[in-house]
Design a protein around this motif. Structure first.
Motif, mmCIF file in Angstrom:
data_model
loop_
_atom_site.group_PDB
_atom_site.id
_atom_site.type_symbol
_atom_site.label_atom_id
_atom_site.label_comp_id
_atom_site.label_asym_id
_atom_site.label_seq_id
_atom_site.Cartn_x
_atom_site.Cartn_y
_atom_site.Cartn_z
ATOM 1 N N GLU A 1 29.617 -34.279 30.402
ATOM 2 C CA GLU A 1 28.346 -34.811 29.948
ATOM 3 C C GLU A 1 27.724 -33.844 28.960
ATOM 4 O O GLU A 1 27.643 -32.639 29.208
ATOM 5 N N GLY A 2 27.302 -34.380 27.821
ATOM 6 C CA GLY A 2 26.675 -33.524 26.827
ATOM 7 C C GLY A 2 25.273 -33.963 26.471
ATOM 8 O O GLY A 2 24.389 -33.146 26.300
ATOM 9 N N CYS A 3 25.054 -35.277 26.366
ATOM 10 C CA CYS A 3 23.764 -35.713 25.827
ATOM 11 C C CYS A 3 23.133 -36.810 26.632
ATOM 12 O O CYS A 3 21.930 -36.967 26.646
ATOM 13 N N ASP A 4 23.971 -37.633 27.260
ATOM 14 C CA ASP A 4 23.489 -38.740 28.057
ATOM 15 C C ASP A 4 22.856 -39.846 27.218
ATOM 16 O O ASP A 4 22.234 -40.745 27.755
ATOM 17 N N THR A 5 22.976 -39.783 25.898
ATOM 18 C CA THR A 5 22.448 -40.865 25.068
ATOM 19 C C THR A 5 23.506 -41.350 24.073
ATOM 20 O O THR A 5 23.181 -41.826 23.000
ATOM 21 N N VAL B 1 35.478 -44.753 23.747
ATOM 22 C CA VAL B 1 34.103 -45.149 24.079
ATOM 23 C C VAL B 1 33.390 -43.946 24.695
ATOM 24 O O VAL B 1 34.033 -43.063 25.258
ATOM 25 N N PRO B 2 32.069 -43.918 24.594
ATOM 26 C CA PRO B 2 31.323 -42.862 25.279
ATOM 27 C C PRO B 2 31.181 -43.242 26.748
ATOM 28 O O PRO B 2 30.470 -44.192 27.069
ATOM 29 N N SER B 3 31.857 -42.538 27.631
ATOM 30 C CA SER B 3 31.862 -42.978 29.033
ATOM 31 C C SER B 3 30.498 -42.823 29.685
ATOM 32 O O SER B 3 30.240 -43.382 30.728
ATOM 33 N N CYS B 4 29.589 -42.074 29.027
ATOM 34 C CA CYS B 4 28.230 -41.952 29.568
ATOM 35 C C CYS B 4 27.439 -43.229 29.367
ATOM 36 O O CYS B 4 26.376 -43.401 29.939
ATOM 37 N N ALA B 5 27.924 -44.116 28.505
ATOM 38 C CA ALA B 5 27.176 -45.337 28.218
ATOM 39 C C ALA B 5 27.914 -46.584 28.705
ATOM 40 O O ALA B 5 27.484 -47.697 28.449
ATOM 41 N N VAL C 1 31.262 -35.863 23.837
ATOM 42 C CA VAL C 1 32.061 -35.032 24.743
ATOM 43 C C VAL C 1 32.524 -35.813 25.980
ATOM 44 O O VAL C 1 33.352 -35.330 26.737
ATOM 45 N N CYS C 2 32.008 -37.030 26.133
ATOM 46 C CA CYS C 2 32.412 -37.837 27.287
ATOM 47 C C CYS C 2 33.425 -38.900 26.887
ATOM 48 O O CYS C 2 33.694 -39.810 27.654
ATOM 49 N N THR C 3 33.984 -38.778 25.686
ATOM 50 C CA THR C 3 34.862 -39.834 25.160
ATOM 51 C C THR C 3 36.096 -40.061 26.036
ATOM 52 O O THR C 3 36.813 -39.117 26.380
#
Ligand SMILES: Cc1cc2nc3c(=O)[nH]c(=O)nc-3n(C[C@H](O)[C@H](O)[C@H](O)COP(=O)(O)OP(=O)(O)OC[C@H]3O[C@@H](n4cnc5c(N)ncnc54)[C@H](O)[C@@H]3O)c2cc1C
Ligand code: FES
Ligand code: FES
Lengths: 258, 769, 150
Positions: C36-40, C55-59, C45-47
């Protein structure tokens, strides 16, 4: 706390039925903005498996499914030349491939975001939207209505027209939200000049459109800058946006006229 | 040299690419309580009451802490040496909250969901107070941020909390006023620098638990394990020996992790509950509740003769330390101390001013550490002077800059928080850096400007910089080498690798000294229980200071190997040699593998273990010549960076690739500061740039080209001739880019960042005139 | 709720919370390569790859991947090693926090683009922020990897 539900309908019709059943359900398109919001979601209706992720040619033009991602717009062969490729241009620098692989046409239009590049571009191309309940209507009319969170946006239609078009935007870093975005288009005696991220949502500027039809790029720029409203946000001030509008509308209209 | 000067791959690179568990949150014990802080929505408020009953009643909530539940001990979270030069103006939690994001209370729960629910259930009655938001109005403002009786300075730093002054400083050499009065040319300018955020991609993360012996173990993403341990001990009122701090891999620091963040809260939760706890900052918390670069106003006066010889420099600054005084004095001093000596030919120089409190996110350490602020002001002013005198800015620098064998009185007068140490410059390759930089950018053809298409103009600009290498008399580092059977070594170092590759270069230094290959050196670092001491990774100290300690340890190990080898060979020590592979005597040889194995298992059995420690005695500056080429869009004001050339004198680079990337990374952050990065606040002190969508760091296309070269150089006092390289890269972009923009379009923006908005509005104003 | 999906070529059945993100679920299950880097959705970094697309796995809601395919850095170790080596050879790896995400984007890019030029590479990797390196050395490493890695 009620138990939270996550539902994944397999079609638009099934999605609509679920929405009717769960009045407080929240639609998940790309999910990028739903996630950013902090509201609690009791029932999520995720359209990922609903078969709405397409870009296709129809007898009357083009159809973009609500779940078509920005990356699909960017890479769809149908869109590379349509309206001089401005639907590609308007999304291709947004964040990164990752985000463009999840953000959707439907989520963007339904979210009615002021900063939206896609809204600005689609407004310039006379797009229409199809809603499950409310039916088909021009994008401008849809944006003017209050969002009905129970209705489902299923597709966007683009007329079979040969637009000469231009996309212009200005961002702070390359993949930031636009400080201002502009789309201009012309087809026969039809002209469109749309300015968005003012920071308010993209709107047409009829006076500038008249100037464009008259072949006057500088006139279009002047009148757009003097008649549209601009405001401040964290990205820039209204005065700057006005100046930027002058430049970008001049560039966009000049390109369309070239 | 075989190992030093080689671009060996970073020893942890592949493991990190594979995604192996390495960072704090990857390694933190599970299960652990989730620790979350309730953060103030107000810029300044008194907590009239906090009702915790509902939160405590939530299933899974293990504890709720408010200011009434914590030891009342004043500390600073600055993460500096002992005693700290920053005011002790903070408590673990306090009755007042002083910026939006400041900690109101802390909850710890079994799950994220329970912790979030507990935060929502806390009922806080705030008495909202009038905040101080404009740092130019802060001094003697009706609102006083700090009136707690317990707070204090550790030694005189000019701390006057009742006047909102965190620190003050003044120095002078010669009579500046008189020289200014007599001078043929006087240039007076004011520049502003903004708050910048580090944005290390790993947020602040820590985990705490009690071990078998009941000792508090702390795993944390920090640059300063020993300072964390010492400050935790003070704040939690426990003996230092009862705490162990360990830093695993960290995902970037840049100074942001010199300060202490969640450790105090997390540690207290573990102490109270006996349970393991884990605190991960969200990105919003990183923005709202850690630290930023100190924004400054710099008033510069330059006095010179018509030929461009500088006669006096006066730099008066006002610095904004936000709600707490972390690094207030030292960052301030560095603004002068690491810029003014560059131009040592002046007859008089003066530097001074204050650091004030405001209700904003606290200032703190950040790569560049004042030098970038000072550099922007001084190097912009010099460019303005060159323009007034119609001189090539490069010539102006050449005429006035420091040279090898010279000194500046400032070295002795100004240290970091204290007096400095006199020194002569033994290595300064600025002339070569400048020549090469001009060649790489094409200064001759490009200065000052060229048309680059319709409504586009390109310009070039330049700046010089210096930094330091450690803090003399303060920075101390130690290293231990331990010989293993079959000929490998453990290198135990206190030094803190923040991703800079210092573990690798310190291994290279050990290997070079021992004449062995670097892969025989097994590095373990930054563990207060298991490695020797190190003040930490800041002030560009690791290579220069820790490198020395490693070298000493390795020299001792080398000597011990000779002694033991000679004994086994039955020859006199003076007749034996060690070449890294074997100890050879007149009548035979014994391999390192054999020798080390026998020493542990069969003959003259003993553990060879050597320790070196090093106190930084001087701080030789690295130097850098920077040249920027920009393209300005006359219709939008947008400044695109075309190329940024930096030629650096960092002494002998231990690992040229890693040194170069240090500079490139520093440049990129400096470019961000120059063009887009800015912490902004709303009217009531709310943070407008609280996430990575609003606070923009440069993306890949924003930095299309960086051209970095290392000049051949050798610093006699450094390990293998090395100086530092970690910070200097960041210093020049603001000034070099501002100067390039001026050269391109004649617009001088004196407050950072140089946004398209400011450039265009200035262009339009110019046209209107 | 229960989800069944293909994770790194193996079918897995996970118990997840309906509100969880894919990133949270992955990390909770010990796959810590994505960070997790930004959460937005702003840093990359969550790719991870969802149905072979980065995809951004945080989203991405974890529940979404039910019935789909997810690939993380743990599932592309050979490529990750080669990319890691190319990065290390250039000194491009600094703190390394952004590297697994970059690896995932590169893996996808290799499949999607044929012989990309620098501009295309930069644009494909634009969503992978790096705060340490200044990107220049990463570009050197990427070119090296693409040139010699196949
Ligand atoms: C980091 C980041 C940066 C961005 N930068 C830009 C930028 O520079 N320029 C730009 O133009 N945009 C930008 N965006 C916005 C992005 O383009 C999308 O507009 C946004 O993410 C919403 O799309 P989504 O598919 O994620 O929608 P979601 O988050 O899924 O949904 C948004 C809203 O629409 C509703 N909804 C979704 N689909 C439907 C449907 N079919 N019918 C009815 N209602 C629906 C949801 O319930 C929700 O209320 C950015 C987004 C992120 C995360
Ligand atoms: S954590 Fe997902 S993009 Fe930053
Ligand atoms: S190496 Fe640290 S963020 Fe890229």
């Amino acid at each position: 706390m009620t138990k939270q539900l996550y539902l994944k309908p397999r079609s638009a019709a099934e999605a609509a039925a679920l929405l009717a059943e769960h009045r407080r359900a929240v639609i998940i398109g790309g999910g990028a903005y739903v996630r950013l919001g902090s509201r609690r979601i009791d029932v999520a209706v995720d359209l990922y498996d609903a078969g709405l992720d397409y870009v296709r040619r129809t007898p009357n033009g083009l159809e973009l499914g609500a779940m078509a991602t920005f990356r699909m717009l960017e890479t769809a062969p149908e869109l590379q030349d349509y309206a001089d490729g401005i639907l590609v241009r308007c999304v291709e620098r947004i964040v990164g491939v990752q985000v463009r692989n999840i953000t959707t046409v439907g989520g963007t239009l339904f979210g009615r975001y002021g900063f939206s590049n896609l809204i600005t571009a689609l407004l310039a191309l006379d797009a229409e939207v199809a809603l499950h309940h409310a039916g088909r209507m021009p994008l401008g009319d849809f944006l003017a209505t209050k969002p009905d969170s129970c209705d489902l946006l299923t597709a966007v239609f683009l007329p079979d027209q040969v637009w000469r078009a231009s996309w212009q935007d200005m961002t702070r870093t390359v993949n930031d939200y636009a400080v201002l975005n502009v789309a201009a288009a012309r087809c026969g005696d039809q002209a469109r000049v749309v300015v968005g991220a003012r920071p308010g949502r993209g709107v047409r500027c009829p006076e500038a459109e008249a100037a464009l039809l008259a072949g006057d790029a500088d006139g279009a720029a002047e009148v757009a800058a003097s008649t549209l409203e601009f405001g401040n946000d964290v990205r820039a001030g209204g005065d700057y946006r006005r100046e930027l509008c002058r430049t970008l509308v001049a560039r966009a209209t000049a390109e369309v006229l070239a | 040299m075989n190992e030093v000067g080689k671009s060996l791959p970073k020893i942890d690179g592949v493991g990190l690419a594979l995604g192996r568990p390495a960072y704090t949150d990857d390694l933190a014990p599970r299960p652990a309580l989730v620790v979350r802080a309730l953060r103030s929505p107000h810029a300044f408020a008194r907590l009239k009451s906090i009702d915790t009953a509902a939160a405590e009643a939530i299933d899974g909530v293990a504890c709720v802490l408010t200011w009434r539940d914590v030891p009342r001990v004043a500390v600073t979270r600055a993460g500096q040496g002992h005693p700290e030069p920053s005011p002790r103006d903070r408590f673990i939690l306090d009755e007042y909250v002083r910026h939006v994001g400041d900690e109101v209370a802390v909850v710890a729960a079994d799950s994220e969901a329970a912790a979030v629910a507990a935060l929502a259930a806390l009922v806080v009655d705030y008495e909202v107070l009038e905040p101080v938001l404009d740092f130019e109005q802060a001094e003697d403002h009706a609102t006083v941020l700090h009136s707690e009786p317990e707070i204090h300075e550790n030694f005189p730093i000019g701390f006057e909390p009742t006047r909102n002054i965190a620190s003050a400083y003044a120095m002078h050499v010669g009579d500046v006023d008189k020289v200014v009065q007599d001078a043929e040319v006087v240039l007076r300018r004011t520049y502003y620098t903004q708050a910048q955020q580090h944005v290390a991609l790993e947020p602040m993360v820590c985990a705490t638990w009690l071990d078998l012996h009941g000792r508090l173990n702390v795993l944390t993403s920090t640059q300063t394990p020993w300072h964390v341990r010492r400050i935790m001990a003070r704040a939690l009122e426990m003996p230092v020996g009862e705490i162990r701090v360990n830093k695993p891999r960290i995902g970037g620091g840049f100074g942001g992790k010199q300060m202490i963040h969640g450790e105090l809260l997390c540690g207290l939760v573990t102490r109270r509950t006996g349970k393991a706890a884990r605190m991960v900052y969200s990105r919003r918390e990183v923005f709202a509740a850690t630290n930023t670069r100190h924004p400054m106003r710099m008033d510069i006066t330059l006095a010179a003769d018509r030929g461009g010889h500088l006669r006096a420099i006066d730099m008066q600054a006002l610095s904004d330390t936000g709600a707490y005084g972390e690094h207030a004095l030292t960052v301030f001093m560095v603004a002068g101390a690491k810029t003014l000596p560059l131009y040592n030919k002046v007859e008089a120089v003066r530097f001074g001013g204050k650091t004030v409190y405001t209700n904003r996110v606290p200032g703190g350490a950040f790569r560049g550490y004042g030098a970038i602020q000072g550099n922007y002001a001084l190097e912009s002013a010099l460019a303005e002077l060159a323009h007034e005198l119609d001189l090539d800015p490069v010539e102006l620098r050449r005429m006035n800059m420091i040279a090898e064998g010279e000194t500046s009185p400032i070295f002795a007068i100004m240290g970091e928080g204290t007096e400095g140490v006199a020194m002569t410059i033994d290595s300064c390759k600025l002339p070569a850096c400048i020549d090469r930089g001009m060649e790489l950018i094409g200064w001759g053809e490009k200065y000052p400007r060229r048309e680059a298409g319709p409504e586009k103009v390109r310009g070039v600009g330049m700046a010089l910089a210096m930094q330091g290498s450690g803090i003399p008399g303060i920075d101390m580092a130690a290293a231990t080498l331990k010989l293993n059977d079959f000929g490998s070594f453990n290198l135990l170092i206190g030094a803190t690798d923040l991703g800079t590759g210092s573990d690798t270069i310190l291994a290279q230094i050990a290997a070079e000294t021992l004449s062995v290959s670097t892969d025989l050196i097994k590095v373990y670092s930054s563990d207060t229980d298991r490695t020797p001491f190190d003040t930490g990774a800041y002030a560009s100290s690791t290579t220069y200071v820790s490198g020395h300690a490693v070298r000493t340890a390795a020299q001792k190990m080398r000597a011990a190997l000779l002694t033991e080898g000679a004994a086994m060979l039955g020859c006199a020590e003076k007749d034996a040699v060690f070449d890294g592979a074997e100890v050879r005597g007149p009548d035979g040889a014994i391999s390192l593998e054999d020798l080390s194995t026998r020493l542990l298992y069969s003959q003259n059995q003993k553990q060879l273990c050597t320790t070196g420690s090093h106190l930084c005695e001087k701080s030789p500056p690295p130097y850098l010549a920077a040249f920027a080429e920009v393209e300005v869009d006359l219709g939008t004001g947008k400044v695109d960076l075309i190329d940024f050339v930096a030629v650096v004198d960092c002494g002998q680079a231990i690992n040229p690739n890693l040194a170069r990337v240090q500079v490139e990374g520093g440049l990129a952050q400096g470019i961000g500061m120059a063009l887009t990065e800015e912490v902004r606040y709303g009217k009531r002190g709310t943070l407008l740039t609280g996430d990575m969508m609003t606070y923009r760091i440069p993306a890949r296309q924003d930095i299309p080209r960086l051209t970095v070269e290392l000049a051949a150089s050798h610093e006699p006092s450094g390990p293998f001739g090395a100086k530092s390289v970690g910070e200097i890269g960041i210093d020049t972009p603001p000034a070099a880019i501002a100067n390039a923009v001026f050269n391109a379009v004649g617009v001088r923006v004196r407050d950072l960042p140089l946004t398209a908005e400011k450039v265009l509005m200035a262009l339009r104003e110019g046209r209107a005139k | 709720m229960t989800i069944v999906f293909t994770l790194n070529d193996r079918e897995v059945t996970w118990e997840i919370e309906p509100t969880e993100t894919l990133l949270q679920a992955l990390r909770r299950n010990g796959l810590v390569g994505a960070k997790e880097g930004c959460d937005t959705a702003s840093c990359g970094v969550c790719t991870v790859l969802l149905d072979n697309k980065p995809v951004p796995s945080c989203a991405v809601p974890a529940a979404r991947v039910d019935g789909h395919t997810v690939t993380t850095v743990e599932g592309v170790q050979d490529q990750a090693r080669r990319i890691g080596e190319a990065m290390a050879a250039e000194g491009a790896d600094q703190c390394g926090y952004c590297t697994p995400g970059l690896v995932m984007s590169l893996v996808a890019m290799e499949k999607e683009l044929d012989q990309p030029d620098d501009e295309q590479i930069r644009s494909y990797l634009a969503g992978n922020m790096c705060r340490c390196s200044g990107y220049t050395s990463q570009m050197r490493a990427v070119r090296k990897y693409l040139g010699g890695g196949r």
